[in-house]
Design an enzyme around this catalytic site. Sequence first.
Site, PDB file in Angstrom:
ATOM      1  N   PHE A 145       0.968  -1.139   0.008  1.00  0.00           N
ATOM      2  CA  PHE A 145      -0.053  -0.030  -0.053  1.00  0.00           C
ATOM      3  C   PHE A 145       0.871   1.088  -0.060  1.00  0.00           C
ATOM      4  CE2 PHE A 145      -2.398   3.789   1.300  1.00  0.00           C
ATOM      5  CZ  PHE A 145      -3.580   3.530   0.673  1.00  0.00           C
ATOM      6  N   ASP A 230       9.567   2.882   1.882  1.00  0.00           N
ATOM      7  CA  ASP A 230       8.451   3.632   2.097  1.00  0.00           C
ATOM      8  C   ASP A 230       8.148   3.424   3.719  1.00  0.00           C
ATOM      9  OD1 ASP A 230       5.889   4.455   2.748  1.00  0.00           O
ATOM     10  OD2 ASP A 230       4.717   3.939   1.008  1.00  0.00           O
ATOM     11  N   LYS A 259       2.562  11.190   7.135  1.00  0.00           N
ATOM     12  CA  LYS A 259       1.953  10.972   8.234  1.00  0.00           C
ATOM     13  C   LYS A 259       2.497  11.788   9.485  1.00  0.00           C
ATOM     14  CE  LYS A 259      -0.052   6.652   6.700  1.00  0.00           C
ATOM     15  NZ  LYS A 259      -1.371   7.032   6.284  1.00  0.00           N
TER      16      LYS A 259
HETATM   17  C1  LIG Z   1       3.039   2.909   3.638  1.00  0.00           C
HETATM   18  C2  LIG Z   1       2.143   4.065   3.103  1.00  0.00           C
HETATM   19  N1  LIG Z   1       2.670   4.891   2.054  1.00  0.00           N
HETATM   20  C3  LIG Z   1       1.860   5.612   1.388  1.00  0.00           C
HETATM   21  C4  LIG Z   1       0.475   6.134   1.913  1.00  0.00           C
HETATM   22  C5  LIG Z   1      -0.172   7.127   1.446  1.00  0.00           C
HETATM   23  O1  LIG Z   1      -0.294   8.207   2.177  1.00  0.00           O
HETATM   24  P1  LIG Z   1      -1.433   9.396   2.034  1.00  0.00           P
HETATM   25  O2  LIG Z   1      -2.625   8.892   2.400  1.00  0.00           O
HETATM   26  O3  LIG Z   1      -0.909  10.572   2.888  1.00  0.00           O
HETATM   27  O4  LIG Z   1      -1.438   9.646   0.695  1.00  0.00           O
HETATM   28  C6  LIG Z   1       0.133   5.458   3.235  1.00  0.00           C
HETATM   29  C7  LIG Z   1      -1.081   5.621   3.853  1.00  0.00           C
HETATM   30  O5  LIG Z   1      -1.896   4.875   4.357  1.00  0.00           O
HETATM   31  C8  LIG Z   1       0.929   4.441   3.749  1.00  0.00           C
HETATM   32  O6  LIG Z   1       0.497   3.501   4.632  1.00  0.00           O
END
Ligand SMILES: Cc1ncc(COP(=O)(O)O)c(C=O)c1O
Length: 404
Positions: A145, A230, A259
Amino acid sequence: MVDDKLRTPGAVRDAERWTAHNYHPLPVVISSAEGAWLTDVDGRRYLDCLAGYSALNFGHRHPQLIAAAHAQLDRLTLTSRAFIHDQFADFCRELAELCGKDLVLPMNTGAEAVETGIKVARKWGYQVKGVPAGQANIVVAEGNFHGRTTTIVSFSTDEDARADFGPYTPGFTVVPYGDLEALTAAIDENTVAVLLEPIQGEQGVVVPPEGYLPGVRQVCTERDVLFIADEIQSGLGRTGATFACDHEGVVPDMYLLGKALGGGIVPVSAVAANADVLGVLKPGQHGSTFGGNPLACAVAIEVVRLLATGEFQRRSAELGERLRDGLEGLVGKGLVGVRVRGLWAGLDIDPALMSGREACERLAARGVLAKDTHGSTIRLAPPLVITEDEIDLAVTQLAEVLAG
Ligand SMILES: Cc1ncc(COP(=O)(O)O)c(C=O)c1O
């Protein structure tokens, strides 16, 4: 009998009436919060065990972060990147130092940080590695994700996230998560990056086998491929370390952060990497009007300073052990699996008992807010300011829910 003085039912109805149904929230309407606690429009209190998917690692309205936001609101909120403002350099330098990298590129949302990482990796591939034009590929993992843009959902393996959003962006190879052999075999001469969550959050806090991340690091180095971690959900103290990669002594080429970087106040994301990687971007090639704005930087500087003390990482590690003990005690008593890293837990409920959604609804009725992810899996990610007693409370309430 329904209490017609309660404000929650009407507020839930209104929200459903006036918004696209791209979420299925629990029917709880929050109006204020402090630390690890939320209060709804009817005055009921809830222990927050989701923390905005880790955007609230420091709790709701942490005094140091709120003070920084207030002070900045009174001085300067936005310049765009057409000009430099007085919070910008400090934020970039302090975050770069926390990451042990040369440079930082600030954005807003997590998805934007991921998009930035992909663009930088491709440009690096063409300009530094010498990949033929238009041939770059990036290896990603099943169950990933990384966000919701059209490019990112192109390599999602979750049909809900992906279906009917094509045509899809090419250039991604998906391999099973945690399988180093498959990942190694997927790398070819045109691979510019491996993009991974060091722990898969949305998938249910899936921790890869020990040795996997160091193995990925090694193969990336050997094959001249960038390792992009990530850490948008796993990073910034959540797992009991600054980064989840730290648990195995791994340093990726690029950190993607988001976040918690915004302190639960403003969206702040960033890419951190060395100059040989981020240096490929030249003026006009990438950007964002709000990325690195003064308010975001003022808050995020304090976030980095909170993390620089190490206190939150320590809390997460220590309290995580208490959470682990509590949750492991429920295996066989309604739970069929538990994965814990710091104050981050994925719980598999016996599907014969109830769905994750049902468990979260019952927990909410008992004053604990958590979120299901897939099927019978729920995730706990309380703010790192949670106390031992509050962890015990969450575990006790979960035990009651599982006992029926
Ligand atoms: C590992 C990871 N990458 C990227 C994102 C995307 O972040 P955003 O919702 O701020 O676009 C998330 C969101 O849950 C995430 O958990």
